[in-house]
Write an enzyme that holds these catalytic residues in place. Structure first.
Site, PDB file in Angstrom:
ATOM      1  CG  ASN A  16      -6.888  -0.607  -6.396  1.00 52.79           C
ATOM      2  OD1 ASN A  16      -7.106  -1.801  -6.459  1.00 52.79           O
ATOM      3  ND2 ASN A  16      -5.668  -0.087  -6.548  1.00 52.79           N
ATOM      4  CG  HIS A 112       1.040  -2.541   0.736  1.00 48.35           C
ATOM      5  ND1 HIS A 112       1.491  -1.235   0.801  1.00 48.35           N
ATOM      6  CD2 HIS A 112       2.133  -3.323   0.571  1.00 48.35           C
ATOM      7  CE1 HIS A 112       2.810  -1.234   0.688  1.00 48.35           C
ATOM      8  NE2 HIS A 112       3.221  -2.476   0.548  1.00 48.35           N
TER       9      HIS A 112
HETATM   10  C1  GAR Z   1      -2.145   0.945  -5.974  1.00 41.41           C
HETATM   11  O1  GAR Z   1      -1.161   0.108  -6.529  1.00 41.41           O
HETATM   12  C2  GAR Z   1      -2.226   0.737  -4.468  1.00 41.41           C
HETATM   13  O2  GAR Z   1      -2.050  -0.595  -4.079  1.00 41.41           O
HETATM   14  C3  GAR Z   1      -1.079   1.584  -4.004  1.00 41.41           C
HETATM   15  O3  GAR Z   1      -1.111   2.725  -4.831  1.00 41.41           O
HETATM   16  C4  GAR Z   1      -1.713   2.413  -6.073  1.00 41.41           C
HETATM   17  C5  GAR Z   1      -2.893   3.328  -6.309  1.00 41.41           C
HETATM   18  O4  GAR Z   1      -3.431   3.166  -7.584  1.00 41.41           O
HETATM   19  N1  GAR Z   1      -1.192   1.892  -2.613  1.00 41.41           N
HETATM   20  C6  GAR Z   1      -0.146   1.986  -1.785  1.00 41.41           C
HETATM   21  O5  GAR Z   1       1.004   1.872  -2.144  1.00 41.41           O
HETATM   22  C7  GAR Z   1      -0.513   2.232  -0.327  1.00 41.41           C
HETATM   23  N2  GAR Z   1       0.603   1.997   0.526  1.00 41.41           N
HETATM   24  P1  GAR Z   1      -4.910   3.641  -7.941  1.00 41.41           P
HETATM   25  O6  GAR Z   1      -5.056   5.106  -7.510  1.00 41.41           O
HETATM   26  O7  GAR Z   1      -4.981   3.510  -9.439  1.00 41.41           O
HETATM   27  O8  GAR Z   1      -5.892   2.751  -7.233  1.00 41.41           O
END
Ligand code: GAR
Length: 202
Positions: A16, A112
């Protein structure tokens, strides 16, 4: 052009964060600029992404600082020193106290990986969210970007996007689809929207 100063808080892979960096290059994000990345995990690949993009990055250790208060104070000091306007939680896996969230009211965004109010709140993070959606047997899931307040995943919703669940999905396959079809789209769009509002209100 004047831009809102953005800090991104991360814990893991940082896809992200990458979507936000790419959106700055493509022009989707014009009103803000990521000037700081903070990780609570020394090994987060997100730190390498920040390094590769030439963005200042810090590791702040809760373990070394011992208490939640000291951990949050270290983050606050880093943010205030750089006069950060907008904080983005992008896979940041640590819950922030009311003391922290109240200080930056309507200045913290989170992404989220579900359609809130489904599969959210304490205990629902990362792959766990997709496991819960598959266990429940829902046919549609998605992602939500919201403001962060003292209630985990409870702040005002800014954007949501639905994603289909397909037969045979595993949590990993579903996580990737939700990222590609929802998170990496609505997070940069929301960052631009709120950064622009911050500039317009100056
Ligand atoms: C993503 O899917 C984000 O939406 C989630 O963790 C992942 C991080 O991926 N966040 C949560 O669950 C927060 N409650 P990334 O490090 O590749 O962005």
């Amino acid at each position: 052009m004047l831009k809102a100063k953005i800090a991104v808080l991360v814990s893991g892979g940082g896809t992200n964060l990458q979507a936000i960096i790419d959106a700055q290059h493509s022009g989707v994000i014009r009103s803000g600029e990521v000037v700081l990345v903070i990780s609570n995990n020394a090994n987060a690949y997100a730190l390498t992404r920040a390094e590769n993009a030439g963005i200042e990055h810090l590791y702040i250790s809760k373990k070394e600082l011992k208490t939640q208060e000291a951990f949050e104070d270290a983050i606050i000091a880093a943010l205030e020193e750089r006069e950060i306007d907008l904080i983005v939680l992008a896979g940041f896996m640590s819950i922030l106290s009311e003391r922290f969230t109240a200080r930056f009211d309507h200045r913290i965004l989170n992404v989220h990986p579900s359609l809130i109010p489904s599969f959210c709140g304490q205990g629902y993070y990362g792959l766990r969210v997709h496991e819960a959606a598959l266990e429940k047997g829902v046919k549609v899931t998605g992602a939500t970007v919201h403001f962060v307040n003292e209630i985990p995943d409870g702040g005002e919703i800014i954007a949501q996007k639905a994603v289909e669940i397909l037969d045979g999905d595993t949590p990993e396959v579903l996580q990737k689809r939700v990222m590609e079809q929802a998170e990496w789209i609505i997070l940069p769009q929301s960052v631009e929207k709120i950064a622009k509002q911050i500039l317009d209100n100056r």
